[in-house]
Design a protein around this motif. Structure first.
Motif, PDB file in Angstrom:
ATOM      1  N   THR A 176       0.823  -1.216   0.000  1.00  0.00           N
ATOM      2  CA  THR A 176       0.000   0.000   0.000  1.00  0.00           C
ATOM      3  C   THR A 176       0.859   1.270   0.000  1.00  0.00           C
ATOM      4  OG1 THR A 176      -0.157   0.167   2.421  1.00  0.00           O
ATOM      5  CG2 THR A 176      -1.822  -1.197   1.286  1.00  0.00           C
ATOM      6  N   TYR A 177       2.176   1.119   0.078  1.00  0.00           N
ATOM      7  CA  TYR A 177       3.067   2.277   0.103  1.00  0.00           C
ATOM      8  C   TYR A 177       3.493   2.644  -1.315  1.00  0.00           C
ATOM      9  CZ  TYR A 177       3.311   1.854   5.135  1.00  0.00           C
ATOM     10  OH  TYR A 177       2.979   1.813   6.465  1.00  0.00           O
TER      11      TYR A 177
ATOM     12  N   PRO B 104       3.588  13.279   5.799  1.00  0.00           N
ATOM     13  CA  PRO B 104       3.697  14.502   6.594  1.00  0.00           C
ATOM     14  C   PRO B 104       4.309  14.161   7.947  1.00  0.00           C
ATOM     15  CG  PRO B 104       1.448  13.686   6.629  1.00  0.00           C
ATOM     16  CD  PRO B 104       2.208  12.821   5.666  1.00  0.00           C
ATOM     17  N   TYR B 105       4.773  15.160   8.674  1.00  0.00           N
ATOM     18  CA  TYR B 105       5.430  14.890   9.955  1.00  0.00           C
ATOM     19  C   TYR B 105       4.474  14.326  10.997  1.00  0.00           C
ATOM     20  CZ  TYR B 105       3.592  19.227  11.994  1.00  0.00           C
ATOM     21  OH  TYR B 105       2.775  20.206  12.478  1.00  0.00           O
ATOM     22  N   GLN B 106       3.177  14.484  10.785  1.00  0.00           N
ATOM     23  CA  GLN B 106       2.185  13.884  11.680  1.00  0.00           C
ATOM     24  C   GLN B 106       0.855  13.804  10.940  1.00  0.00           C
ATOM     25  OE1 GLN B 106       2.156  16.707  14.935  1.00  0.00           O
ATOM     26  NE2 GLN B 106       0.420  17.786  14.128  1.00  0.00           N
TER      27      GLN B 106
ATOM     28  N   SER C 264       8.454  11.366  10.835  1.00  0.00           N
ATOM     29  CA  SER C 264       6.996  11.380  10.812  1.00  0.00           C
ATOM     30  C   SER C 264       6.384  10.487  11.886  1.00  0.00           C
ATOM     31  CB  SER C 264       6.496  10.927   9.439  1.00  0.00           C
ATOM     32  OG  SER C 264       5.087  10.902   9.415  1.00  0.00           O
ATOM     33  N   THR C 265       5.348  11.011  12.503  1.00  0.00           N
ATOM     34  CA  THR C 265       4.566  10.224  13.456  1.00  0.00           C
ATOM     35  C   THR C 265       3.191   9.885  12.880  1.00  0.00           C
ATOM     36  OG1 THR C 265       3.748  12.234  14.552  1.00  0.00           O
ATOM     37  CG2 THR C 265       5.738  11.184  15.478  1.00  0.00           C
TER      38      THR C 265
ATOM     39  N   ALA D 158       3.536   5.983   8.599  1.00  0.00           N
ATOM     40  CA  ALA D 158       4.985   6.093   8.778  1.00  0.00           C
ATOM     41  C   ALA D 158       5.441   5.296   9.996  1.00  0.00           C
ATOM     42  CB  ALA D 158       5.393   7.552   8.917  1.00  0.00           C
ATOM     43  N   VAL D 159       4.704   5.377  11.070  1.00  0.00           N
ATOM     44  CA  VAL D 159       5.052   4.630  12.284  1.00  0.00           C
ATOM     45  C   VAL D 159       5.022   3.133  12.000  1.00  0.00           C
ATOM     46  CG1 VAL D 159       4.270   4.049  14.627  1.00  0.00           C
ATOM     47  CG2 VAL D 159       4.329   6.443  13.877  1.00  0.00           C
TER      48      VAL D 159
END
Length: 152
Positions: free
Chosen positions: A68-69, A76-78, A116-117, A121-122
């Motif tokens: 899915t990536y 984004p960073y969050q 990124s959180t 990303a996590v």
């Protein structure tokens, strides 16, 4: 991805600090490992992965839903960041992953310059770090030597 690892599953994965001109990683198709020794260059060695090692990598990527990536992952960073607000991390990490099986191939490149959180990303970060720990725990990887120096 099928739930059970296909017999022809291969992975090429390189990772390291973006300032580096060389990266650590593994190529299961060509049966090689490489380790960034920083000031001492790049060490390359032979490694034949067993089924358990490959299944561990496969399961991490399956759980992360790697297909899915996008080819270039730039989250984004969050999740739901404030408009106009950004975050940059130095040094930052680079991950370059290629998988292949059953006539399927998928490539994901991620320059994690904002730590990124965001949920996706996590999830990918956790999977890649599990894979990195598996690689770096290998006796063949340790035998490549210890890094001399570091990156700022």
């Amino acid at each position: 991805m099928p739930e059970i690892m296909p017999d022809d599953f291969t992975v090429t994965f390189q990772y390291g600090v973006d300032q580096a001109s060389q990266f650590s990683g593994i190529d299961t198709e060509n049966e090689t490992l490489q380790r960034d020794l920083v000031l001492d260059g790049l060490a390359i060695g032979h490694f034949t992965p067993d089924k358990e090692f490959l299944e561990n990598i496969y399961n991490q990527l399956y759980e992360a839903q790697i297909l899915t990536y996008p080819e270039t992952f730039n989250p984004p960073y969050q999740d739901n960041p404030t408009a106009g607000v950004t975050k940059f991390v130095t040094p930052s990490n680079v991950y370059d992953l290629n998988i292949a099986y059953d006539n399927v191939s998928h490539h994901v490149y991620w320059h994690d310059e904002n730590a990124s959180t965001a949920e996706k990303a996590v999830r990918l970060h956790e999977a890649l770090h599990e894979i990195i720990q598996s690689i770096e725990a290998l006796d063949a990887f340790k035998a490549l030597g210890e890094p001399n120096g570091g990156y700022d």
